[in-house]
Enzyme design. Structure first.
Site, mmCIF file in Angstrom:
data_model
loop_
_atom_site.group_PDB
_atom_site.id
_atom_site.type_symbol
_atom_site.label_atom_id
_atom_site.label_comp_id
_atom_site.label_asym_id
_atom_site.label_seq_id
_atom_site.Cartn_x
_atom_site.Cartn_y
_atom_site.Cartn_z
ATOM 1 N N HIS A 51 30.735 44.055 60.004
ATOM 2 C CA HIS A 51 32.093 44.178 59.457
ATOM 3 C C HIS A 51 32.278 45.377 58.542
ATOM 4 O O HIS A 51 33.314 45.477 57.881
ATOM 5 C CB HIS A 51 32.478 42.923 58.671
ATOM 6 C CG HIS A 51 32.601 41.694 59.502
ATOM 7 N ND1 HIS A 51 33.794 41.294 60.071
ATOM 8 C CD2 HIS A 51 31.689 40.774 59.859
ATOM 9 C CE1 HIS A 51 33.603 40.167 60.735
ATOM 10 N NE2 HIS A 51 32.333 39.836 60.626
ATOM 11 N N LYS B 71 48.937 41.052 60.496
ATOM 12 C CA LYS B 71 49.860 40.035 59.979
ATOM 13 C C LYS B 71 51.220 40.652 59.684
ATOM 14 O O LYS B 71 52.271 40.075 59.988
ATOM 15 C CB LYS B 71 49.284 39.390 58.706
ATOM 16 C CG LYS B 71 48.031 38.582 58.979
ATOM 17 C CD LYS B 71 47.253 38.232 57.712
ATOM 18 C CE LYS B 71 45.834 37.793 58.095
ATOM 19 N NZ LYS B 71 44.895 37.794 56.975
ATOM 20 N N THR C 41 42.928 43.206 58.840
ATOM 21 C CA THR C 41 43.612 42.133 59.563
ATOM 22 C C THR C 41 44.999 41.909 58.989
ATOM 23 O O THR C 41 45.876 41.381 59.667
ATOM 24 C CB THR C 41 42.803 40.816 59.509
ATOM 25 O OG1 THR C 41 42.299 40.650 58.177
ATOM 26 C CG2 THR C 41 41.656 40.828 60.488
HETATM 27 C C1 26V Z 1 31.515 44.780 50.751
HETATM 28 C C2 26V Z 1 31.116 45.469 49.642
HETATM 29 C C3 26V Z 1 30.182 44.832 48.714
HETATM 30 C C4 26V Z 1 29.561 45.804 47.748
HETATM 31 C C5 26V Z 1 30.555 46.798 47.214
HETATM 32 C C6 26V Z 1 31.243 47.561 48.285
HETATM 33 C C7 26V Z 1 31.649 46.740 49.411
HETATM 34 C C8 26V Z 1 32.558 47.241 50.318
HETATM 35 C C9 26V Z 1 32.946 46.528 51.407
HETATM 36 C C10 26V Z 1 32.436 45.292 51.636
HETATM 37 C C11 26V Z 1 32.911 44.602 52.833
HETATM 38 C C12 26V Z 1 31.993 43.613 53.420
HETATM 39 C C13 26V Z 1 32.382 43.174 54.741
HETATM 40 C C14 26V Z 1 33.846 42.935 54.900
HETATM 41 O O1 26V Z 1 34.451 42.149 54.217
HETATM 42 N N1 26V Z 1 34.429 43.595 55.877
HETATM 43 C C15 26V Z 1 35.812 43.443 56.264
HETATM 44 O O2 26V Z 1 35.835 42.582 57.388
HETATM 45 C C16 26V Z 1 37.135 42.385 57.904
HETATM 46 C C17 26V Z 1 37.026 41.392 59.026
HETATM 47 O O3 26V Z 1 36.326 41.950 60.081
HETATM 48 C C18 26V Z 1 37.725 43.703 58.351
HETATM 49 O O4 26V Z 1 39.038 43.482 58.800
HETATM 50 C C19 26V Z 1 37.744 44.709 57.213
HETATM 51 O O5 26V Z 1 38.164 45.955 57.671
HETATM 52 C C20 26V Z 1 36.348 44.805 56.614
HETATM 53 O O6 26V Z 1 36.352 45.623 55.444
#
Ligand code: 26V
Length: 848
Positions: free
Chosen positions: A385, A694, A690
């Site tokens: 993701h 929406k 997402t």
């Molecule tokens: C996590 C972290 C944690 C540490 C600090 C920086 C950071 C930046 C991003 C994330 C995201 C973790 C994974 C996530 O939530 N991804 C999201 O997943 C969605 C569902 O697939 C997607 O629509 C989003 O674009 C994506 O960011």
């Protein structure tokens, strides 16, 4: 309607004569309003959670929810039995996060009982809307990844798929955000304070989960993990009803417990109370908080414990069910396990499922490595993701070895076998071995396990969540793995459930759609929305459409006034950006352009001002508690609001609002009420997004970059209905390089906007670190890593196009209709059907 009423001993609710006529009767599956009212009344009196003399909205909510739960439990048992008898291949979705939001409207809607419940509540003196608002959001997730998991569960149930979710039952889910003069403040919110009416504790479903300890070698050479501390995972089930089907699946969330045996009565009697209950105290920590901060070592260890707790409990549960469904008195054939079980790992958080399944198969069930490996790798699949390096999980080998000594042995063996495979099959890749290995030895002081690499090596399927993102996985992040195993890699573009995100959050628009399409089939077959295209120019539809959108704007304006005290005008353009606050999502770019708009208006003559399209800019979202830069952005938005909203020169031409405490429930009001939404991440950085789906589904136009699912949304709704700007993903590397070489020439409007912030006009908050992020080249700061400066001019141009389009109401409304009409692809039903066919290989299993 009465806001409160009493129940007295002889079952009368003091809300008028009609209520008196309702007897309190327990009937598990009432179907008409009278039966429903009787059942609600039964729960108000006989489910002993509250004083029986009170029937205020909160009690009414709980009694209503319990009445709905009766129906859900019956369907749920039928579903479970049907799956058990049919014994199909079943999918288990493992996720550390679920953002369920409220459940009541969704549950009665999916059961087809909305009218029955509304009129039952009215008989009891209440408004359905008022009762619905009593429910707290179940916010066991951070953002898009968690909400996606919840949309997926809704689709699995609706498509009659044999599938379940597994997660953790955090006591404190996503923090509550308060906006004060200092900016964002975080508070713990106990969603279970008064209990959740939706969960059912399953005292018969308990699995031991071990931490620490050591590995012993048995006489026969088998290895055995012993000692350490053993906690117990206790199951809580949350029913997930499908739409228009009896199928009701489960979200099983685990809570950690210690038992009476773990309580040291001798120590307690000696007055050593903490010591006596030390394991109980450890158990209570495991599921206490969603995403415990990982700044400290303790926080990191707790997060790893949580991950393992989810994996171990869920796999034991899955294996127990697999065994239960095998014919009695026959020897277990483990070979068929992958034809009965599919496990999907939602990002790398459940990666420990890999060594845990290997351990169980080898150490407990006695299989050899090769057989265990074949089973494990054909059972597990991985969804990525994010491509952000800081978000790709890496765990210190030393931490894993201490917490999970046997698993670390298995991980080391996986790493070793992967090396051998490369050596045998791809000597050309051997020079890159260091980068590709599961274990990163590049810094001997800090050896790290790369969870994403372990997933790619060990899964039979790896997928991204939008076309662009999946291509980046294949061509960049996992390029070498892709060259090794091209057929492993897939794309599954994300989706959203049309039930929650249109049918229930915008009943006005839904009715219009149903009327013009002459069917409500679109709720389960979202592609039917294309049928609206033929009416996009129809004046009658346009007028009904605009009226529904306006009603949603009024609802949003009322909400904003209630939570912020700021009055916004529903005749202005409602422009919204709601999502987690992150530099790559560029809320900063948005607010910089708002400042520029303000500067421009201030310079205008009264005559010039007449041509300005009045706008209300709303920004909402939570910043991770330790993410200082994101918190500065929140503060900047509120400071800009304070300046702009009180400036008589601006009049009604511009308002800026920070929407506090963004969550699923807020989204359900904000999305239908918006006309323009912003999805403006630096290209290549947003895996999918997402909320873009929406908004588009709700007839809200998008201003955005060619990033994530924006690319596909634009394709589906037509480029003429999408306000595009900014660098493309394939230009980003070059642009960053040019910047490093000092070849970036900033737009004067960008410079003027930054000067405005520097001038101190926004107050005495120190914005220097934020402004610094836009400066420098490769050395100081990050040299505008997110390319805000580069994209600023094209963003302003796209915003000018937005204003132009908005001036013509008919054009705008047509574009709005076409956005909805083109959103069919983004149903999570489509996404889940693709997972079912192409990754899980499962078939529908509908309860007769
Ligand atoms: C996590 C972290 C944690 C540490 C600090 C920086 C950071 C930046 C991003 C994330 C995201 C973790 C994974 C996530 O939530 N991804 C999201 O997943 C969605 C569902 O697939 C997607 O629509 C989003 O674009 C994506 O960011």
């Amino acid at each position: 309607m009465a806001s409160a009423s009493d129940i007295n001993g002889d079952t009368t609710i003091k809300a008028g004569a009609a209520a008196d006529a309702v007897p309190a009767i327990a009937h598990p599956t009432p179907e008409d309003a009278f039966g429903v009212a009787a059942n609600i009344k039964y729960h108000a009196q006989f489910s002993p959670h509250f004083s029986p003399v009170k029937f205020e909205p909160e009690q009414a909510f709980y009694a209503t929810a319990e009445s709905v739960r009766d129906t859900l439990i019956q369907r749920w048992n039928e579903t479970f039995l049907h799956f058990h008898k049919t014994d199909p291949k079943q999918t288990y979705y493992l996720s550390m996060e679920y953002l369920q939001g409220r459940a009541l409207t969704n549950a009665v809607g999916n059961l087809g009982l909305t009218d029955a419940y509304a009129s039952a509540l009215s008989k009891l003196g209440y408004d359905m809307e008022n009762i619905v608002e009593q429910e707290r959001d179940a916010a066991l997730g951070n953002g898009g990844l968690g909400r996606l998991a919840s949309c997926f569960l809704d689709s699995m149930a609706t498509l009659d798929l044999p599938a379940w979710g597994y997660g953790l039952r955090y006591k404190y889910g996503l923090f509550m955000q308060k906006i004060t003069k200092k900016g964002q403040e975080e508070y713990a919110e106990d969603w279970l304070e008064k209990f959740s009416p939706w969960e059912v504790v399953r005292h018969d479903i308990v699995h031991p989960v071990r931490f620490f300890g050591e590995v012993q070698v048995q006489a026969d050479g088998r290895r055995k993990w012993v000692g350490g501390e053993v906690l117990h995972a206790l199951a809580y089930d949350i029913p997930i009803p499908g739409y228009n089907t009896k199928n009701t699946i489960s979200l099983r969330v685990w809570d950690a417990k210690a038992t009476a045996k773990d309580f040291d009565l001798y120590a307690f009697n000696e007055g050593k109370h903490d010591k006596a209950a030390s394991l109980h105290s450890k158990a209570s920590q495991v599921c206490s908080v969603l995403y415990p901060g990982d700044e400290s070592e303790e926080g990191k260890l707790l997060r790893l414990k949580q991950q393992f707790f989810l994996c171990s409990a869920s796999l034991q549960d899955i294996i127990a069910r697999f065994k239960e469904r095998r014919p009695k008195n026959s020897t277990l054939d483990w070979k068929i396990f992958p034809s009965k079980v599919a496990v999907q790992m939602n990002d790398t958080h459940p990666t420990l499922s890999i060594p845990e399944l290997m351990r169980i198969l080898m150490d407990v069930e006695g299989l050899g490595w090769n057989q265990a490996w074949a089973i494990t790798s054909s059972t597990l699949a991985y969804t990525n993701h994010t491509v952000l390096p800081e978000a790709l999980e890496k765990w210190p080998q030393s931490v894993i070895a201490k917490l999970l000594p046997r698993h670390m042995e298995i991980i080391a063996e996986i790493d070793k076998q992967f090396q051998a495979l490369l050596h045998a099959k791809r000597p050309d890749l051997e020079r890159k071995l260091g980068e590709l290995r599961v274990i990163d030895y590049s810094n001997p002081q800090k050896v790290l396990v790369r969870m994403a690499h372990m997933c790619v090596v060990s899964s039979h399927s790896v997928n991204g969540v939008a076309e662009l993102h999946s291509n980046i996985l294949k061509e960049e992040l996992f390029a070498d793995f892709y060259s090794l195993w091209p057929s492993k890699f897939q794309n599954k573009t994300n989706g959203i459930t049309p039930r929650r995100w249109l049918r229930y959050c915008s009943p006005e628009l839904s009715h219009i759609i149903t009327k013009w399409l002459r069917t409500d089939e679109w709720v389960v077959n979202l592609d039917l929305l294309t049928g609206l295209r033929q009416f996009a120019d129809d004046k009658q539809l346009q007028s009904e459409w605009a009226a529904a959108k306006h009603a949603n704007k009024v609802r949003l304006a009322d909400y904003i006034c209630e939570v912020t005290g700021i009055k916004i005008d529903p005749s202005t353009m409602f422009d919204t950006q709601i999502k987690r606050i992150h530099e790559y999502k560029r809320q900063f770019l948005n607010i910089l352009s708002v400042i520029y708009r303000y500067i421009t208006i201030k310079k205008m003559s009264p005559e010039q001002k007449k041509a300005v399209v009045p706008r209300t800019v709303m920004i909402g979202g939570k910043a991770f508690a330790t993410y200082a830069q994101a918190k500065r952005i929140v503060k900047l938005v509120t400071d800009v609001g304070a300046l702009v909203n009180n400036d008589p020169d601006v009049g009604g031409l511009l308002k800026v609002v920070f929407i506090p405490n963004y969550n699923v429930t807020v989204a359900e009001v904000a999305i239908p009420g918006s006309e323009l939404s912003q999805h403006i991440s630096t290209a290549g950085m947003e895996a999918s997004g997402t909320s873009n789906m929406k908004f588009a589904l709700n007839g809200c136009l998008i201003i955005g970059t060619l990033d994530g699912a924006n690319v596909e949304i634009r394709e589906e709704i037509g480029e003429e209905n999408f306000f595009l700007f900014g660098a493309r993903a394939d230009e980003i590397t070059r642009l960053r390089k040019e910047r490093e070489q000092g070849r970036f020439v900033p737009d004067p409007r960008f410079q003027e906007t930054k000067e405005f912030i520097k001038s101190g006009i926004l107050g005495d908050y120190n914005y220097e670190p934020l402004l610094d992020s836009l400066e420098g080249n490769s050395g100081f700061g990050r040299g505008d890593y997110f390319l805000v400066g580069h994209d600023f001019p094209s963003y302003l141009e796209a915003q000018a196009e937005v204003d132009k389009a908005y001036k013509n109401k008919a054009t705008w409304t047509k574009m709005s209709i076409l956005s909805t009409a083109g959103s069919g692809k983004f149903s999570s039903d489509r996404t889940i059907q693709q997972y079912a066919n192409e990754i899980w290989h499962i078939q529908e299993c509908r309860v007769p």
